[in-house]
Scaffold this motif. Structure first.
Motif, short mmCIF file in Angstrom:
data_model
loop_
_atom_site.label_atom_id
_atom_site.label_comp_id
_atom_site.label_asym_id
_atom_site.label_seq_id
_atom_site.Cartn_x
_atom_site.Cartn_y
_atom_site.Cartn_z
N ALA A 418 0.78 -1.38 -0.05
CA ALA A 418 -0.04 -0.02 -0.11
C ALA A 418 0.81 1.31 -0.09
N GLU A 419 0.13 2.30 -0.28
CA GLU A 419 1.00 3.78 -0.43
C GLU A 419 1.93 3.90 1.10
N ASP A 420 1.31 3.34 2.10
CA ASP A 420 1.90 3.56 3.28
C ASP A 420 3.22 2.73 3.65
N GLY A 421 3.26 1.58 2.72
CA GLY A 421 4.55 0.65 2.79
C GLY A 421 3.99 -0.52 3.38
N SER A 422 2.81 -0.66 3.79
CA SER A 422 2.39 -1.84 4.39
C SER A 422 2.03 -3.00 3.58
N PHE A 423 2.10 -4.17 3.83
CA PHE A 423 1.58 -5.44 2.93
C PHE A 423 0.26 -5.81 3.45
N VAL A 424 -0.75 -5.79 2.57
CA VAL A 424 -2.02 -6.08 2.86
C VAL A 424 -2.68 -6.71 1.48
N PRO A 425 -3.63 -7.75 1.76
CA PRO A 425 -4.32 -8.41 0.98
C PRO A 425 -5.10 -7.18 -0.15
N PRO A 442 8.03 -7.50 -9.97
CA PRO A 442 8.39 -8.59 -9.35
C PRO A 442 10.07 -7.99 -8.68
N GLY A 443 10.12 -8.62 -7.21
CA GLY A 443 11.36 -8.08 -6.82
C GLY A 443 10.87 -6.88 -5.72
N THR A 444 9.88 -6.17 -5.87
CA THR A 444 9.89 -4.80 -4.82
C THR A 444 9.32 -5.43 -3.39
N GLY A 445 9.01 -6.65 -3.36
CA GLY A 445 8.53 -7.05 -1.99
C GLY A 445 9.72 -7.15 -1.05
N VAL A 446 10.92 -7.12 -1.55
CA VAL A 446 12.17 -7.30 -0.56
C VAL A 446 12.71 -6.13 -0.21
N TRP A 447 12.20 -4.79 -0.98
CA TRP A 447 12.73 -3.71 -0.54
C TRP A 447 11.74 -2.77 0.27
N GLU A 448 12.10 -2.06 0.86
CA GLU A 448 11.23 -0.91 1.24
C GLU A 448 10.46 0.05 0.21
N ARG A 449 9.50 0.48 0.40
CA ARG A 449 8.78 1.38 -0.57
C ARG A 449 9.46 2.47 -1.03
N ARG A 450 10.03 3.20 -0.04
CA ARG A 450 11.00 4.43 -0.33
C ARG A 450 12.00 4.21 -1.09
N HIS A 451 12.54 2.88 -1.13
CA HIS A 451 13.74 2.61 -2.18
C HIS A 451 13.18 2.59 -3.63
N TRP A 452 12.14 2.37 -3.96
CA TRP A 452 11.88 1.94 -5.16
C TRP A 452 10.55 2.86 -5.65
N ALA A 472 -7.70 7.52 -6.96
CA ALA A 472 -7.37 6.03 -7.02
C ALA A 472 -5.87 5.99 -6.12
N GLU A 473 -6.01 4.80 -5.60
CA GLU A 473 -4.58 4.37 -4.90
C GLU A 473 -3.74 3.48 -5.81
N LEU A 474 -2.51 3.76 -5.48
CA LEU A 474 -1.72 3.00 -6.24
C LEU A 474 -1.02 2.01 -5.35
N LEU A 475 -1.11 0.84 -5.97
CA LEU A 475 -0.49 -0.30 -5.11
C LEU A 475 0.42 -1.38 -6.11
N VAL A 476 1.02 -1.95 -5.23
CA VAL A 476 2.39 -2.64 -6.04
C VAL A 476 2.22 -4.18 -5.74
N ALA A 477 2.01 -5.17 -6.62
CA ALA A 477 2.17 -6.43 -6.34
C ALA A 477 3.46 -7.15 -6.88
N GLU A 478 3.85 -7.94 -6.15
CA GLU A 478 5.15 -9.00 -6.58
C GLU A 478 4.79 -9.76 -7.93
N SER A 479 3.41 -10.26 -7.88
CA SER A 479 2.93 -10.80 -9.20
C SER A 479 1.54 -11.03 -8.95
N TYR A 480 1.05 -11.38 -10.18
CA TYR A 480 -0.43 -11.62 -10.20
C TYR A 480 -0.54 -12.65 -11.36
#
Length: 532
Positions: A418-425, A442-452, A472-480
């Motif tokens: 999420a935009e606050d850096g938390s991992f959520v369903p 892919p790969g973003t999950g191993v880094w804190e959001r502020r880095h990418w 709208a909210e911008l979310l990032v997923a490792e995969s889909y």
């Protein structure tokens, strides 16, 4: 602005009120009862993964302890097991819960919500609407006129709202009938539901050869015996004889122990209202449709009605009238339910009528597979509806990306940042009245959001999302599932896929968002809507 009036305080009406409140829309729920739902152990509901998640999200608490998520499901024909399903990550377990327990959890959530007024002992008896709103008169100890922006009839099969609006409710009566018993006992394979067709023991009385057993917490089971067509009276003596016969056949004990908690006869009707919208008045749940043959669950569809309608009413309530958006409720939901009923009606003569087709080699296996769809929420009988033909669907784009989820279908519940850096369903971000833009990276999950968050395509995508015609909210997923890296999914507030694009395509993303909102009339007041 006046609140939305919700007529009926069953699960669908309460869910709709809570969904509106989550999007900062006030409502008045007119409840003709004193505010309680009678405890009936034999009156239960099975919620599929998406509808159970919706209710839990709105109730603010998991329902797992109040109900039971099954460990598995299996089917038998005579003495042979014909199908087995183990629930897990690939096959999420449905939730089986007593309806009064479900309603109680929703009532508790409503009591905590300041935007919802629950008016008990208030039975609707008159309804008027004009260009600016709706007026509803109730009778009871505090009978009065209520004023609302819109009104939604969630008042069941005998809907007063539907009758006052003179909306036809055609269909079929008594498509199926079941004798029902809730009892506490020990059965083989506890916490697994099962379907038994043509049991090998001798049947007694007016019963057909099909039994469904669904477990609840504390060793309680709901048993349903299919009854043949007709109006044979099911006496207590007949039902008790059938209970003993069934338990003896399943356990092998001559006198199996059980405690009878509740009984009843459940009749399935197939009906769908001609119209689900008349100006500022809408129908939802059993007021709009009745279904339930072959193990399908009518409440599932009612909850999906509420989820579909809530964000459209909320957007209209905050930003002004938008007829195309409100019309899409009927277009989308009625089409899904009508398709479900057509599929069931086509199967009825095959599964219940017998005849030569019953003796075709392999027919029994095919019949069992058709029943599995209804009981497990799959296929034409039970899977969540897809709004591919929706008036809100955008036109095709050259940059459309392949995906396992079809356009218009519910998205998968993947983990997102999420935009606050938390991992959520992903499902946790639904129902707040905003669009979701999901980047597959892919790969973003191993880094804190502020880095990418400021690297690669993220700045361009963030700018494109900010420029959309609705928050709208911008979310990032490792995969889909089925998605290549840098695929961007646009998701509606109710979790249905608008489109998937390859890379950052600001113009296409804007056009898709505009279409999903019903066109240009849904835009505007962007900064104001950010309060949602």
């Amino acid at each position: 602005m006046d609140p939305v009036i919700v007529v009926g305080a069953g699960p669908v009406g309460l869910t709709l009120a809570l969904a509106l409140a989550r999007q900062e829309v006030p409502s008045v729920v007119l409840d003709e009862t004193p505010g309680t739902d009678p405890a009936r152990a034999a009156r239960t509901v099975v919620l599929r993964e998406d509808t159970a998640a919706l209710v839990e999200r709105l109730a603010g608490a998991p329902l797992g302890r109040a109900g039971l998520r099954w460990a598995g499901w299996w089917a038998m024909r005579r003495k042979q097991v014909t199908a087995e399903v183990a629930f897990g990550e690939s096959e999420p377990a449905p939730l089986h819960i007593a309806q009064h327990v479900l309603t109680g959890a929703l009532r508790a959530a409503v009591a905590r919500e300041p935007l919802i007024e629950l008016a008990t002992d208030s039975r609707l008896d008159a309804l008027e609407q004009e260009a600016a709103g709706v007026s509803a008169r109730t009778r009871g100890p505090d009978g009065t006129w209520w004023r609302g922006s819109h009104l939604v009839g969630c008042d069941g099969p005998r809907s007063t709202v539907r009758k006052l609006q003179d909306i036809r409710f055609p269909g079929r009566t008594a498509v199926e009938r079941y004798a029902v018993a809730a009892l506490r006992t020990g059965l083989p394979r506890p916490e697994e539901a099962f379907l038994h067709r043509t049991p090998p023991w001798r049947t007694s009385g007016p019963f057909a050869g099909e039994i469904t057993a669904r477990p609840l917490p504390d060793d309680v089971w709901r048993l349903d015996w299919l009854l043949p067509p007709g109006k044979d009276l099911i006496t207590p003596e007949l039902l008790i004889a059938r209970i003993r016969e069934t338990l003896t056949g399943w356990t092998g004990e001559s006198a199996p122990a059980y405690e009878l908690l509740d009984t009843g006869v459940h009749t399935v009707h197939h009906r769908v209202a001609r119209r689900w919208r008349n100006g500022r008045v809408f129908l939802a749940g059993d007021a709009a449709h009745l279904l339930g043959a072959f193990g399908t669950q009518g409440l599932d569809e009612g909850l999906r009605d509420a989820d579909n309608l809530a964000w459209k009413l909320a957007l209209t309530w905050h930003h002004g009238p938008h007829e195309a958006l409100l019309d899409s409720y009927q277009s989308e939901r009625r089409a899904v339910v009508a398709a479900r009923l057509r599929a069931a009606d086509q199967l009825l003569p095959v599964l219940r009528g017998g005849g030569l087709r019953s003796y075709v080699p392999g027919a029994a296996r095919g019949h069992d597979m058709a029943l599995i769809e209804g009981h497990l929420g799959r296929g034409a009988l039970g899977a969540p509806g897809t709004y591919a033909g929706s008036p809100l669907a955008p036109g095709p784009f050259d940059a459309e990306a392949p995906l396992d989820t079809p356009v218009g279908a519910p998205v998968e519940d993947v983990v997102v940042t999420a935009e606050d850096g938390s991992f959520v369903p992903l499902r946790d971000r639904l129902g707040r009245g905003v669009l979701l833009a999901v980047l597959v990276a892919p790969g973003t999950g191993v880094w804190e959001r502020r880095h990418w968050v400021s690297a690669g395509i993220m700045p361009r995508l963030a700018a494109a999302v900010t420029a959309l015609p609705h928050p709208a909210e911008l979310l990032v997923a490792e995969s889909y599932p089925g998605a290549a890296p840098h695929t961007v999914l646009l998701v509606r507030p109710d979790g249905h896929l608008v489109t998937a694009l390859s890379g950052v395509r600001p113009a296409d993303l804007y056009s898709a968002a505009e279409a999903a909102l019903g066109g240009t009339a849904a835009t505007g007041a962007h900064a104001e809507a950010g309060a949602h």
